[in-house]
Design an enzyme around this catalytic site. Structure first.
Site, mmCIF file in Angstrom:
data_model
loop_
_atom_site.group_PDB
_atom_site.id
_atom_site.type_symbol
_atom_site.label_atom_id
_atom_site.label_comp_id
_atom_site.label_asym_id
_atom_site.label_seq_id
_atom_site.Cartn_x
_atom_site.Cartn_y
_atom_site.Cartn_z
ATOM 1 N N GLY A 151 0.763 -1.242 0.000
ATOM 2 C CA GLY A 151 0.000 0.000 0.000
ATOM 3 C C GLY A 151 0.796 1.294 0.000
ATOM 4 N N GLU A 196 3.757 3.971 6.200
ATOM 5 C CA GLU A 196 2.544 3.172 5.966
ATOM 6 C C GLU A 196 1.549 3.937 5.112
ATOM 7 O OE1 GLU A 196 0.918 0.616 5.852
ATOM 8 O OE2 GLU A 196 1.077 -0.691 7.603
ATOM 9 N N ASP A 250 -5.701 2.467 10.560
ATOM 10 C CA ASP A 250 -7.148 2.390 10.766
ATOM 11 C C ASP A 250 -7.375 2.108 12.263
ATOM 12 O OD1 ASP A 250 -9.770 2.131 9.223
ATOM 13 O OD2 ASP A 250 -9.734 0.187 10.201
ATOM 14 N N LYS A 310 -7.225 7.427 10.285
ATOM 15 C CA LYS A 310 -8.651 7.561 10.611
ATOM 16 C C LYS A 310 -8.768 7.691 12.123
ATOM 17 C CE LYS A 310 -10.348 4.585 6.835
ATOM 18 N NZ LYS A 310 -10.899 3.256 6.522
ATOM 19 N N ASP A 365 -5.773 -0.277 -2.167
ATOM 20 C CA ASP A 365 -6.549 -1.140 -3.053
ATOM 21 C C ASP A 365 -7.946 -1.448 -2.552
ATOM 22 O OD1 ASP A 365 -5.558 -2.816 -0.851
ATOM 23 O OD2 ASP A 365 -6.427 -4.472 -1.996
HETATM 24 P P1 5GP Z 1 -5.390 -1.456 10.969
HETATM 25 O O1 5GP Z 1 -6.855 -1.577 11.311
HETATM 26 O O2 5GP Z 1 -4.612 -2.588 11.526
HETATM 27 O O3 5GP Z 1 -4.862 -0.104 11.387
HETATM 28 O O4 5GP Z 1 -5.295 -1.496 9.401
HETATM 29 C C1 5GP Z 1 -5.142 -2.693 8.731
HETATM 30 C C2 5GP Z 1 -5.051 -2.544 7.242
HETATM 31 O O5 5GP Z 1 -6.379 -2.359 6.752
HETATM 32 C C3 5GP Z 1 -4.279 -1.374 6.641
HETATM 33 O O6 5GP Z 1 -2.895 -1.572 6.553
HETATM 34 C C4 5GP Z 1 -4.895 -1.331 5.244
HETATM 35 O O7 5GP Z 1 -4.257 -2.279 4.425
HETATM 36 C C5 5GP Z 1 -6.321 -1.751 5.506
HETATM 37 N N1 5GP Z 1 -7.239 -0.580 5.485
HETATM 38 C C6 5GP Z 1 -7.795 0.058 6.525
HETATM 39 N N2 5GP Z 1 -8.624 1.038 6.113
HETATM 40 C C7 5GP Z 1 -8.571 1.013 4.763
HETATM 41 C C8 5GP Z 1 -9.219 1.796 3.729
HETATM 42 O O8 5GP Z 1 -10.007 2.726 3.955
HETATM 43 N N3 5GP Z 1 -8.908 1.465 2.443
HETATM 44 C C9 5GP Z 1 -8.043 0.455 2.125
HETATM 45 N N4 5GP Z 1 -7.817 0.239 0.826
HETATM 46 N N5 5GP Z 1 -7.428 -0.299 3.059
HETATM 47 C C10 5GP Z 1 -7.690 -0.014 4.358
HETATM 48 MG MG MG Z 2 -0.735 -0.871 4.947
#
Ligand code: 5GP
Ligand code: MG
Length: 179
Positions: free
Chosen positions: A48, A102, A106, A134, A162
């Site tokens: 990403g 990164e 999220d 976020k 993606d």
């Molecule tokens: P975490 O919840 O562990 O912070 O995020 C996990 C992964 O979810 C991120 O690295 C990313 O690959 C994916 N992700 C989270 N939110 C989004 C979004 O809005 N769009 C996309 N394409 N991937 C997301």
């Molecule tokens: Mg990522």
């Protein structure tokens, strides 16, 4: 507003490339100042972050290194849940100033787990630079000093991110259209 369809979903532009680049430049300027004299090692997390990492590096003006890693998550056979592993960390990061690059934070759980793993290699410091954050979804306590853009909780694609492996090539960032 431009719309694109990827597989079964429709997205519309939410952050144009020019705005992204302005924000990326702003983060780079902060890093140029904070990391002066420290020769940081940027660790970009594939897939990403490839576009963000490329644009960020073009604005970095201090001596630095970049390397690319992957985070692999898999569910084990035992009840202990998910395992995370970093693939491709070939550098000795002991004593280094490491900047994790990164695409998006999220819930923050991936980043939290990644920091745990990296800390075992005794870096001097680990800094977090994410293109997108976020704040409304963050569930863990992370010190994110270098976030380029804060966004609402919607799902986005483009500029490296993606939907089911597609859309990474889009220059702008698009938000899912709720139908
Ligand atoms: P975490 O919840 O562990 O912070 O995020 C996990 C992964 O979810 C991120 O690295 C990313 O690959 C994916 N992700 C989270 N939110 C989004 C979004 O809005 N769009 C996309 N394409 N991937 C997301
Ligand atoms: Mg990522």
């Amino acid at each position: 507003m431009r719309r694109v369809t990827i597989k079964d979903k429709t997205f519309e532009t939410s952050i144009p490339e020019a705005v992204i680049l302005e924000k990326v430049k702003h983060v780079a300027e902060k890093l140029n100042k904070d990391m002066a004299g420290k020769t940081p090692l940027f660790l970009a997390v594939l897939n990403g972050s490839f576009m963000y990492a490329a644009d960020l590096m073009k604005f970095i003006e201090i001596p630095c290194e970049i390397s690319f890693v992957r985070v692999a998550s898999y569910t084990g056979t035992e009840s202990s849940g998910k395992f995370t592993e970093i693939i491709g960390l070939n550098e000795d990061i002991a004593g280094r100033e490491v900047v994790v690059v990164e695409d998006i934070v999220d819930t923050g759980k991936t980043m939290e787990r990644m920091l745990e793993i990296l800390r075992k290699h005794n870096p001097a410091n680990i800094h977090i630079s994410t293109l997108l954050l976020k704040p409304g979804k963050l569930e863990v306590n992370l010190d994110i000093k270098y976030a380029a853009i804060e966004i609402p909780n919607d799902f986005i694609v483009g500029y490296g991110l993606d939907y089911d492996q597609q859309g990474r090539n889009l220059r702008d960032i698009y938000t899912l259209v709720q139908e």
